[in-house]
Design a protein around this motif. Structure first.
Motif, mmCIF file in Angstrom:
data_model
loop_
_atom_site.group_PDB
_atom_site.id
_atom_site.type_symbol
_atom_site.label_atom_id
_atom_site.label_comp_id
_atom_site.label_asym_id
_atom_site.label_seq_id
_atom_site.Cartn_x
_atom_site.Cartn_y
_atom_site.Cartn_z
ATOM 1 N N LEU A 102 0.806 -1.204 0.000
ATOM 2 C CA LEU A 102 0.000 0.000 0.000
ATOM 3 C C LEU A 102 0.851 1.271 0.000
ATOM 4 N N ALA A 103 2.162 1.114 0.115
ATOM 5 C CA ALA A 103 3.043 2.281 0.141
ATOM 6 C C ALA A 103 3.433 2.669 -1.277
ATOM 7 N N SER A 104 3.510 3.956 -1.531
ATOM 8 C CA SER A 104 3.936 4.443 -2.841
ATOM 9 C C SER A 104 5.406 4.105 -3.065
ATOM 10 N N THR A 105 5.772 3.911 -4.335
ATOM 11 C CA THR A 105 7.172 3.626 -4.664
ATOM 12 C C THR A 105 8.082 4.714 -4.119
ATOM 13 N N VAL A 106 7.636 5.956 -4.206
ATOM 14 C CA VAL A 106 8.462 7.082 -3.757
ATOM 15 C C VAL A 106 8.765 6.950 -2.274
ATOM 16 N N VAL A 107 7.776 6.517 -1.490
ATOM 17 C CA VAL A 107 7.974 6.378 -0.050
ATOM 18 C C VAL A 107 9.024 5.319 0.238
ATOM 19 N N VAL A 160 12.357 6.713 -0.487
ATOM 20 C CA VAL A 160 12.758 7.599 0.620
ATOM 21 C C VAL A 160 13.356 6.775 1.756
ATOM 22 N N LEU A 161 12.682 5.673 2.092
ATOM 23 C CA LEU A 161 13.186 4.790 3.143
ATOM 24 C C LEU A 161 14.561 4.248 2.777
ATOM 25 N N ASP A 202 9.424 3.000 -12.808
ATOM 26 C CA ASP A 202 9.462 3.946 -11.694
ATOM 27 C C ASP A 202 10.572 3.612 -10.699
ATOM 28 N N LEU A 250 13.562 6.221 -10.015
ATOM 29 C CA LEU A 250 13.631 6.913 -8.730
ATOM 30 C C LEU A 250 14.871 6.529 -7.935
ATOM 31 N N LEU A 281 9.450 5.324 9.862
ATOM 32 C CA LEU A 281 9.021 6.478 9.083
ATOM 33 C C LEU A 281 7.873 7.213 9.766
ATOM 34 N N LYS A 300 -1.118 6.748 -5.148
ATOM 35 C CA LYS A 300 0.312 6.521 -4.985
ATOM 36 C C LYS A 300 1.071 6.458 -6.311
ATOM 37 N N TYR A 347 3.198 7.273 -9.492
ATOM 38 C CA TYR A 347 4.224 8.295 -9.651
ATOM 39 C C TYR A 347 4.498 8.638 -11.112
ATOM 40 N N PRO A 349 2.957 12.225 -4.792
ATOM 41 C CA PRO A 349 4.149 11.415 -5.050
ATOM 42 C C PRO A 349 5.188 12.154 -5.896
ATOM 43 N N LEU A 380 6.933 14.635 -3.669
ATOM 44 C CA LEU A 380 7.904 13.974 -2.800
ATOM 45 C C LEU A 380 9.144 13.588 -3.598
ATOM 46 N N VAL A 408 10.213 15.320 4.913
ATOM 47 C CA VAL A 408 10.096 14.217 3.960
ATOM 48 C C VAL A 408 9.292 13.084 4.580
ATOM 49 N N SER A 424 5.649 11.641 3.506
ATOM 50 C CA SER A 424 5.484 10.212 3.224
ATOM 51 C C SER A 424 4.307 9.646 4.002
ATOM 52 N N LEU A 442 1.177 10.395 2.362
ATOM 53 C CA LEU A 442 1.022 9.484 1.229
ATOM 54 C C LEU A 442 0.552 8.106 1.666
ATOM 55 N N LEU A 443 0.884 7.710 2.887
ATOM 56 C CA LEU A 443 0.506 6.380 3.370
ATOM 57 C C LEU A 443 -0.925 6.329 3.904
ATOM 58 N N ALA A 475 -3.842 3.928 2.962
ATOM 59 C CA ALA A 475 -3.641 2.521 3.296
ATOM 60 C C ALA A 475 -4.532 2.113 4.461
#
Lengths: 282, 268
Positions: A104-109, A112-113, A219, A223, B23, B201, B203, B219, B222, B236, B240, B243-244, B247
């Motif tokens: 459920l997390a975006s690729t960008v997130v 970032v991690l 992506d 990224l 996060l 989400k 991009y 996205p 970010l 940041v 994020s 963005l979550l 969910a």
């Protein structure tokens, strides 16, 4: 069907507009050479010849490595996780929900991690390596570009494979496992004789679908590395097509590359379909 | 054997979730706190990062755009895919197979391939850098699996229920409105939420189509702000977390027992 045919017409128009028209546009564009003013000049197969004579080894190797490594990692991890969580134990529902969350997390997130955890100073990964006394590679550098892409793509894609394998495991009747334990089978024997025959086909289909989707993924490579890379080393095929279209402003060449890309993947997919239907008939 | 496998499962899940948990906590910490002690307990937690984000115009645009685009995409895709999935599951007609193939072919036409004929067609239509264009691209992205889910859901409804309506003299449209749709309402809500999340989400299409801040989604924002080191880590992380957020309803929906029952095919 009565008046429901209206739905069919609307749906068909939507599908044609979203997929058939752009695909036709790409095929037509691949035989054109647009100039800076936007006018298109028909050049037949010149773009295809130019693409064939260009050096595509780098992106091809990067794409194959990225795709195979990611799909192998996500399927192995998903299989392990599904085998560990398909029996009942205290907290299993929570564990199953937890394993799905990265989807459920975006690729960008996730990128970032990765960026924080691989940071040379504050990152957990270099910190752990330093504590273990190991040499700390530059996790942000070109040498680690492909492994970094594979890590991010695996983390993102693993939950889907996990759900598919888990739902297939739930369909195996409990009586099969009871029989195996009556005959004194250990974990490995049970897996080989009970579990594996039941999940083989589903795994095969999952493997092919994930290979198709991952080979075209843009992506994650973009990224994780390509968007700020000092050179085009490590570009996958998808990134190369993108750069041709939007950076070198060679849409004709990019279109030809796209057509070859899609055609190649479609041929592989259809071959697999034919081979698997032959297996089913035998 | 059971003890060690359940321990391994718990450990694996904890390891997988640990970065995301980090996060979420970091989003409520100040930058100094994060850099001084990244993986330790926070000194104090604060909403200041979110307040600071709200003072950035690009962020306010971004969240508005993301909400609008995701809602529009989910609406368009549900309205088109759901009825089409039902019709294809119930009737065979000239072109049904072709429709199904085109719907599934959407999987093979990934963003990498479609992004640049889309930008070519959109520029010719004068739609580049518009929210409508992003909605169209996201609809193309989500349509294959929405269509598949809708068809599967429709197949799960026993035809006997519609036969009863036919015996009562209902037209096909009446059958859909009075029998099928009410039974599918939870699955349609689930489909809407899933497509919303996918669009929220997404991009790459948004990155290529949006050229100015007014049209950018979260996205993309970010990706731009993080890559250029223009935002500090606490912001940041806060971005994020925003963005979550979608969910959460998805997780709640899948945990709901009603939906699990429907998934097993019981309708009452």
């Amino acid at each position: 069907m009565g008046r429901l045919w209206v739905i069919v017409v609307i749906g068909a128009m939507a599908l044609v507009a979203l997929y058939v028209v752009p695909l036709a546009d790409v095929v037509l564009l691949s035989t054109d050479q647009p100039d800076l003013g936007g006018a298109r000049h028909f050049v037949a197969a010149a773009n295809y010849r130019a693409f064939a004579s260009a050096n595509n080894a780098g992106p091809l190797v990067a794409t194959v490595v990225f795709t195979l490594a990611t799909v192998a990692a996500e399927l192995l991890l998903a299989l392990l996780a599904a085998l560990l969580t398909h029996r009942q134990f205290p907290g299993v529902q929570l564990v199953r929900a937890a394993l799905v969350i990265p989807y459920l997390a975006s690729t960008v997130v996730i990128v970032v991690l990765w960026d924080f955890f691989s940071d040379p100073i504050a990152g957990a990964l270099p910190g752990v390596l330093r504590r273990l006394g190991m040499h700390t590679p530059d996790l942000r550098g070109p040498g680690f570009a492909l492994p970094a892409m594979v890590c991010v793509a695996t983390y993102e894609a693993f939950p889907f494979a996990y759900l598919v394998i888990l739902s297939r495991l739930f369909q195996i009747p409990a009586s099969h496992y009871e029989l195996a334990s009556i005959f004194g089978g250990g974990a490995m024997a049970t897996f080989r004789h009970v579990t594996w025959p039941q999940i083989r086909r589903a795994l095969g289909t999952l493997l092919v679908l994930r290979l198709l989707i991952t080979v075209m993924k843009i992506d994650v490579p973009w990224l994780v590395y390509a968007s700020h890379a000092p050179s085009h080393w490590g570009d996958t095929f998808a990134v190369r097509v993108y750069r041709l279209a939007f950076e070198s402003l060679q849409p004709g060449l990019a279109a030809a590359a796209s057509v070859i890309f899609v055609a190649g993947i479609t041929i592989l997919y259809l071959s697999w379909l034919m081979m698997s239907s032959k297996d089913a008939n035998v | 054997m059971r003890r060690s496998t359940s321990l391994a499962a718990h450990a694996g899940a904890a390891l997988l979730l640990a970065p995301l948990c980090w996060l979420v906590i970091a989003a409520f910490r100040s930058e100094d706190d994060i850099l001084a002690n990244p993986y330790g307990l926070p000194r104090h937690l604060t909403f200041a990062n979110f307040r600071e984000l709200l003072s950035i115009p690009a962020f306010v645009h971004g969240i508005g755009n993301s909400l609008l685009i995701a809602t529009a995409t989910a609406s368009v895709v549900t309205v088109i895919a759901a009825p089409l999935g039902y019709v294809v599951s119930r009737y065979t007609f000239f072109g049904a197979r072709l429709l199904r193939s085109i719907g599934s072919a959407g999987y093979l036409l990934a963003p990498a391939v479609l992004v640049f004929p889309y930008t070519d067609l959109l520029s010719r239509l004068g739609l580049m850098n518009s929210r409508v264009a992003i909605v169209l691209a996201h609809a193309a992205f989500a349509m294959p699996f929405a269509f598949g889910i809708a068809e599967l859901g429709a197949r799960g409804i026993p035809f006997e229920l519609e036969e009863a309506a036919i015996l009562d003299g209902a037209t096909p449209v009446q059958r859909v409105m009075r029998v099928v749709l009410p039974l599918l309402r939870f699955q349609l809500a689930g489909l809407f939420t899933l497509v919303f999340c996918v669009s929220w989400k997404e991009y790459f299409y948004a990155f290529t189509i949006a050229q100015t801040e007014e049209v950018m989604t979260l996205p993309v924002l970010l990706g731009n702000l993080h890559g250029g080191d223009a935002l500090s880590w606490n912001l940041v992380c806060a971005l994020s977390v925003v963005l979550l957020l979608p969910a959460v309803p998805v997780l709640l929906l899948t945990r709901s027992s009603r939906l699990r029952e429907l998934a097993r095919g019981r309708h009452d």
